[in-house]
Write an enzyme that holds these catalytic residues in place. Structure first.
Site, short mmCIF file in Angstrom:
data_model
loop_
_atom_site.label_atom_id
_atom_site.label_comp_id
_atom_site.label_asym_id
_atom_site.label_seq_id
_atom_site.Cartn_x
_atom_site.Cartn_y
_atom_site.Cartn_z
N HIS A 55 0.82 -1.21 0.00
CA HIS A 55 0.00 0.00 0.00
C HIS A 55 0.86 1.27 0.00
O HIS A 55 2.06 1.22 -0.28
CB HIS A 55 -1.00 -0.03 1.15
CG HIS A 55 -1.74 -1.33 1.25
ND1 HIS A 55 -2.68 -1.73 0.33
CD2 HIS A 55 -1.62 -2.36 2.14
CE1 HIS A 55 -3.13 -2.94 0.64
NE2 HIS A 55 -2.50 -3.35 1.74
N GLU A 79 -1.80 0.69 7.93
CA GLU A 79 -1.03 -0.46 7.47
C GLU A 79 0.15 -0.01 6.63
O GLU A 79 1.26 -0.56 6.73
CB GLU A 79 -1.92 -1.40 6.65
CG GLU A 79 -1.19 -2.63 6.14
CD GLU A 79 -2.03 -3.49 5.22
OE1 GLU A 79 -1.49 -4.49 4.69
OE2 GLU A 79 -3.24 -3.19 5.03
N HIS A 138 2.81 -6.92 4.64
CA HIS A 138 1.44 -6.48 4.91
C HIS A 138 1.06 -6.74 6.37
O HIS A 138 1.81 -7.35 7.12
CB HIS A 138 0.45 -7.22 4.00
CG HIS A 138 0.53 -6.82 2.56
ND1 HIS A 138 -0.29 -5.89 1.99
CD2 HIS A 138 1.37 -7.25 1.57
CE1 HIS A 138 0.02 -5.74 0.71
NE2 HIS A 138 1.03 -6.57 0.43
N GLU A 186 1.47 -11.47 6.01
CA GLU A 186 0.56 -10.68 6.83
C GLU A 186 1.05 -10.84 8.27
O GLU A 186 0.92 -11.90 8.88
CB GLU A 186 -0.88 -11.19 6.69
CG GLU A 186 -1.45 -11.15 5.28
CD GLU A 186 -1.93 -9.78 4.86
OE1 GLU A 186 -1.87 -8.84 5.69
OE2 GLU A 186 -2.40 -9.63 3.70
#
Length: 327
Positions: free
Chosen positions: A116, A153, A209, A291
């Site tokens: 992101h 995030e 992530h 993650e």
């Protein structure tokens, strides 16, 4: 004796030229002066040599002129006024240039993809554009999630990615980030993220992530590429090595952070296979997503917002990469 310049009177009874005696004395004087001149000149030259004055030195006592630029050594020519020329015994030693780190990953290239971008929230129109990921079309990028207190995030992924880069460079690896803080307003798109790893001919690619599911769901998981061959996507050659990479990262991440594999997917293995992620589908290099925890769970969020824990997370991922690359 006469002291004027008038000629003496002729000698009595002499028939000689009346100017002869004056000429004789005058010639003697000229010869004496001529004999004295070389000695004076020699004395002057010796005095100049001993005093260091050159032929161009001022007769008024001025200091000698400095040497011309062309007569100086390169170090003297380049020295600034008031500085000590390089090469002089009194010149300070040049600061050593640190050599690139050498280690088990010397000669290896790792691409780290911070998931992101903090600017994505302000550029939803741009990130919503559709791109082809081989199996289907989907958004160019997404905003990512946040903790309940608003920690993004994208902030987390960039911080961990930079720490990961430092850890890998210490092992000798060349590390490429798909983007840096503030270098672009949004993105990059998932297609570009995959392309960066491919063009770098990376030995390993990791996309960092954090998840955003409901509270009570805790732990980390590593996403592996499924076997996909459709359109521009062909993961046939990377499925095996990507699994090896993911398994090594999962084991080291759990050991270093103390975090457990996710309790909500993966059957407790910490490994999940997916075919819908463009960053994996379009990769031609061994690649996984990790993650690191669930930002919506208070206990996981406390870890994710801790700089000390993020350092452990980066080290755990790095250790897994080192193991995969044979370090």
């Amino acid at each position: 004796m006469r002291y004027d310049d008038s000629p003496p009177p002729p000698e009595s009874g002499s028939s000689a030229n009346p100017d002869r005696h004056w000429f004789t004395r005058r010639s003697t004087l000229v010869v004496g002066i001529a004999a004295l001149a070389p000695a004076c000149l020699a004395g002057w030259v010796l005095t100049q040599a001993l005093s260091g004055a050159g032929p161009d030195a001022s007769r008024s006592g001025a200091a000698p002129q400095p040497a011309s630029h062309s007569s100086l050594s390169p170090g003297q020519r380049d020295a600034k006024p008031g500085s000590t020329p390089s090469g002089s015994p009194d010149a300070p030693a040049a600061a050593p240039v640190p050599a690139p780190a050498k280690g088990p990953l010397t000669g290896k290239t790792v691409v780290v993809d911070p998931g992101h971008n903090t600017g994505n929230f302000r550029h939803t129109g741009e990130i919503d554009q559709q791109v082809d990921v081989g199996t289907h079309r989907k958004e160019c990028d997404t905003t990512g999630t946040t903790t309940n207190s608003g920690y993004m995030e994208a902030e987390f992924t960039m911080d961990v990615s930079k720490r990961l880069r430092t850890a890998l460079e210490a092992q000798g690896a060349k590390v490429v980030l798909t983007h840096e803080t503030g270098d672009r307003a949004w993105g990059p798109c998932i297609t570009e993220r995959a392309r960066i790893g491919n063009e770098a001919n990376a030995d390993a690619v990791v996309s960092v992530h954090a998840d955003g599911v409901s509270a009570g769901n805790r732990g980390f998981h590593v996403i592996l590429p499924a076997k996909v061959k459709s359109g521009a996507a062909d993961t046939t050659k990377i499925v095996g090595p990507s699994r090896d990479l993911g398994e090594r990262i999962a084991g080291n991440f759990a050991r270093t952070t103390g975090s457990a594999p996710a309790n909500y997917l993966g059957g407790g293995t910490g490994l999940v296979v997916r075919d819908d992620l463009g960053g994996l589908n379009l990769s031609t290099r061994p690649k996984v997503f990790i993650e690191c925890g669930n930002m919506r769970d208070a206990k996981d969020a406390a870890q994710l917002t801790s700089p000390q824990w993020r350092q452990k997370a980066a080290q755990g991922i790095a250790d897994g990469i080192v193991g995969f690359l044979g370090g």
